[in-house]
Design an enzyme around this catalytic site. Structure first.
Site, mmCIF file in Angstrom:
data_model
loop_
_atom_site.group_PDB
_atom_site.id
_atom_site.type_symbol
_atom_site.label_atom_id
_atom_site.label_comp_id
_atom_site.label_asym_id
_atom_site.label_seq_id
_atom_site.Cartn_x
_atom_site.Cartn_y
_atom_site.Cartn_z
ATOM 1 N N ASP A 1 0.843 -1.199 0.000
ATOM 2 C CA ASP A 1 0.000 0.000 0.000
ATOM 3 C C ASP A 1 0.881 1.253 0.000
ATOM 4 O O ASP A 1 0.681 2.176 -0.801
ATOM 5 C CB ASP A 1 -0.921 0.025 1.234
ATOM 6 C CG ASP A 1 -1.888 -1.156 1.260
ATOM 7 O OD1 ASP A 1 -1.416 -2.290 1.495
ATOM 8 O OD2 ASP A 1 -3.090 -0.961 1.020
ATOM 9 N N GLN B 1 5.375 -8.732 1.703
ATOM 10 C CA GLN B 1 4.304 -8.481 0.723
ATOM 11 C C GLN B 1 4.957 -8.192 -0.633
ATOM 12 O O GLN B 1 6.178 -7.995 -0.702
ATOM 13 C CB GLN B 1 3.453 -7.272 1.166
ATOM 14 C CG GLN B 1 2.071 -7.674 1.650
ATOM 15 C CD GLN B 1 1.148 -6.497 1.913
ATOM 16 O OE1 GLN B 1 1.580 -5.361 2.078
ATOM 17 N NE2 GLN B 1 -0.146 -6.771 1.979
ATOM 18 N N ASP C 1 -4.538 -12.086 -0.453
ATOM 19 C CA ASP C 1 -4.842 -13.174 0.494
ATOM 20 C C ASP C 1 -6.066 -14.050 0.230
ATOM 21 O O ASP C 1 -6.017 -15.245 0.383
ATOM 22 C CB ASP C 1 -4.900 -12.621 1.924
ATOM 23 C CG ASP C 1 -5.690 -11.338 2.036
ATOM 24 O OD1 ASP C 1 -6.657 -11.189 1.292
ATOM 25 O OD2 ASP C 1 -5.313 -10.497 2.866
ATOM 26 N N ARG D 1 -15.794 -10.070 2.770
ATOM 27 C CA ARG D 1 -14.523 -10.369 3.457
ATOM 28 C C ARG D 1 -14.284 -11.878 3.476
ATOM 29 O O ARG D 1 -15.169 -12.660 3.160
ATOM 30 C CB ARG D 1 -14.593 -9.824 4.903
ATOM 31 C CG ARG D 1 -14.620 -8.315 5.002
ATOM 32 C CD ARG D 1 -13.291 -7.671 4.719
ATOM 33 N NE ARG D 1 -12.232 -8.157 5.600
ATOM 34 C CZ ARG D 1 -10.952 -7.821 5.476
ATOM 35 N NH1 ARG D 1 -10.563 -7.017 4.509
ATOM 36 N NH2 ARG D 1 -10.046 -8.303 6.297
ATOM 37 N N GLU E 1 -11.886 0.324 -2.224
ATOM 38 C CA GLU E 1 -10.873 -0.729 -2.169
ATOM 39 C C GLU E 1 -11.064 -1.680 -3.360
ATOM 40 O O GLU E 1 -10.111 -2.110 -3.980
ATOM 41 C CB GLU E 1 -11.025 -1.479 -0.837
ATOM 42 C CG GLU E 1 -9.915 -2.457 -0.530
ATOM 43 C CD GLU E 1 -10.105 -3.145 0.826
ATOM 44 O OE1 GLU E 1 -11.134 -2.890 1.496
ATOM 45 O OE2 GLU E 1 -9.228 -3.932 1.209
HETATM 46 C C1 9WN Z 1 -4.270 -8.330 5.909
HETATM 47 C C2 9WN Z 1 -4.191 -3.259 3.367
HETATM 48 C C3 9WN Z 1 -4.181 -4.755 3.086
HETATM 49 C C4 9WN Z 1 -3.648 -5.047 1.665
HETATM 50 C C5 9WN Z 1 -3.858 -6.498 1.292
HETATM 51 C C6 9WN Z 1 -5.335 -6.866 1.497
HETATM 52 C C7 9WN Z 1 -5.749 -6.585 2.931
HETATM 53 C C8 9WN Z 1 -5.223 -7.335 5.241
HETATM 54 C C9 9WN Z 1 -6.640 -7.650 5.693
HETATM 55 O O1 9WN Z 1 -5.513 -5.227 3.239
HETATM 56 O O2 9WN Z 1 -5.044 -7.445 3.816
HETATM 57 O O3 9WN Z 1 -2.942 -8.017 5.627
HETATM 58 O O4 9WN Z 1 -7.043 -7.162 6.760
HETATM 59 O O5 9WN Z 1 -7.331 -8.414 5.012
HETATM 60 O O6 9WN Z 1 -5.579 -8.179 1.124
HETATM 61 O O7 9WN Z 1 -3.492 -6.697 -0.062
HETATM 62 O O8 9WN Z 1 -2.280 -4.745 1.594
HETATM 63 O O9 9WN Z 1 -4.850 -2.577 2.340
#
Ligand code: 9WN
Length: 415
Positions: A34, A104, A161, A194, A389
């Site tokens: 990010d 990452q 993820d 989610r 997002e």
């Molecule tokens: C866990 C912050 C991050 C991104 C990831 C995205 C999400 C976090 C979550 O948010 O991950 O690390 O809480 O799910 O999958 O790509 O960097 O935006």
């Protein structure tokens, strides 16, 4: 306000002074890719602030070179899991600031190049290039997996993820029955956007097992979860090219980066599937997610491959492209895949960062008009639905966090 002014306004509002949060409520800490994408967008309007973002992320670098996926500069009890889960202080080589123990996609060198090209600052490259080099070298050393030169990830949080491409490897992770999982994410975002409960339990179970070795399993293969992700490897290949170029700017030694770039690009090129017109591991099925398109960003597709990948996959209505009744592209999973889910994150919705990587890839492959078409569609989406997002591919509805930093920053770059 113009679109650019609105984008900059989002970044200013998410700026904590120490770092720029990914989003105002869901994500209160600093995340690795990010911040890199934010710095890359800031190169267009405020390179000084972009460089500060790079420096704040590098405060989290470990002694062995790893730049972690999260840096916990300040407490934020409203997000779990936070520093208490990772307990980095108990690990050898962890920095003073608490961080996570995994990494990452390494976009940072690419961001540093954008900042340098926009407005070079004397001494900045000397300060950061050795640290970027140490991180990339760590990936090559600690995450090599087979003979292919590609590196492995050891947690889905190291990449996109919740993507269906991780499902099979994740299903092999045992979870203890009855363990309570605190889901702060669902306080701000609908549960159907989610990850599921069982997947969250598995994410935590992997952390728990990695912790026993201070997040440094003897080899990637020893980890409870291991996956060779073409998206992660494509980002790394492009970052090694950028790092070698940056070393050249200061007459430094870019030999390791140049060699790594060459090896990674060769290995990615070998993943071309002439029948499916996408990239995937030889001997396996396509993942049917955007990872199969990412080697385009690493610049490894020849003219014929890039053309086919665009026509038959990226822009094909039945796979990732705009379709009647579903005009927004690129979908993060193929619409033809059984796992496709238009609302759940990384399993179907459109992401601005994914589109940005693919636009660069199309440009790199000489498909300039196609890159322009995707840029136009992407800017049309943020113009209509704001800096979300992710987005519903049929309706364009904003999903997940609103006022999302990388969506705003990459809009600045695309403009
Ligand atoms: C866990 C912050 C991050 C991104 C990831 C995205 C999400 C976090 C979550 O948010 O991950 O690390 O809480 O799910 O999958 O790509 O960097 O935006």
């Amino acid at each position: 306000m113009t679109l650019a002014e609105r984008a900059l306004d989002v970044l200013r509002r998410n700026d904590t002074g120490l770092f720029i949060k990914p989003g105002p409520r869901v994500y209160p800490f600093q995340w690795n890719w990010d911040s890199a994408l934010v710095a890359l967008g800031l190169a267009r309007v405020d390179p000084g602030r972009g460089r500060a973002e790079v420096r704040s992320l590098l405060r989290g670098q470990w002694a062995d070179g790893m730049v972690p996926h999260m840096v916990f500069h300040t407490p934020a009890p409203e997000y779990r899991p936070g520093p208490e889960l990772w307990d980095s202080a108990s690990c050898p080589g962890a920095p003073e600031v608490p961080t996570s123990g995994i990494t990452q996609p390494p976009v940072l060198a690419t961001a540093v190049r954008a900042l340098h090209e926009a407005a070079p600052e004397p001494g900045f490259l000397e300060e950061v290039l050795p640290r970027l080099d140490a991180w990339h070298a760590w990936l090559g050393r600690e995450r090599s997996f087979d003979d292919s030169s590609l590196v492995a990830i050891v947690h889905p949080w190291e990449s996109a993820d919740n993507s269906p491409r991780f499902d099979r490897a994740l299903a092999g992770v045992d979870v203890e029955p009855g363990v309570e999982v605190e889901r702060t994410d669902r306080a701000h975002v609908d549960a159907d956007e989610r990850p599921t409960e069982i997947d969250y339990r598995r994410y935590l179970a992997i952390v728990d097992r990695l912790q026993a070795s201070g997040y440094r399993p003897a080899s990637a293969a020893e980890s409870p979860f291991v996956y060779v992700d073409l998206a992660f490897n494509s980002v790394l290949a492009a970052a090694e090219v950028d790092l070698a170029w940056l070393w050249g700017e200061i007459g430094g030694d870019g030999e390791r980066a140049a060699r790594a770039a060459e090896r990674l690009r060769e290995a990615l090129a070998a993943c071309w599937d002439v029948d499916e017109a996408v990239f995937h591991h030889p001997g396996e099925d396509a993942s049917e997610t955007v990872a199969d398109l990412f080697p385009l960003y690493a610049g490894v597709a020849d003219g014929i491959q890039a053309r086919r990948l665009f026509d038959e996959a990226l822009w094909a209505p039945e796979r990732y492209g705009p379709a009647p009744g579903s005009p927004w592209a690129v979908t993060s999973a193929s619409k033809a895949s059984a796992a496709f889910d238009a609302r759940r994150y990384w399993r179907g919705p459109v992401w601005i960062n994914v589109n940005w990587f693919l636009i660069r890839g199309l440009e790199r492959s000489g498909l300039v008009a196609e890159a322009d078409a995707l840029r136009g569609l992407t800017l049309g989406l943020v113009e209509r639905s704001g800096f979300a997002e992710y987005y519903h591919p049929a309706t364009g509805e904003p999903l997940g966090s609103r006022d999302f930093s990388w969506s705003a920053a990459l809009t600045l770059d695309l403009l």
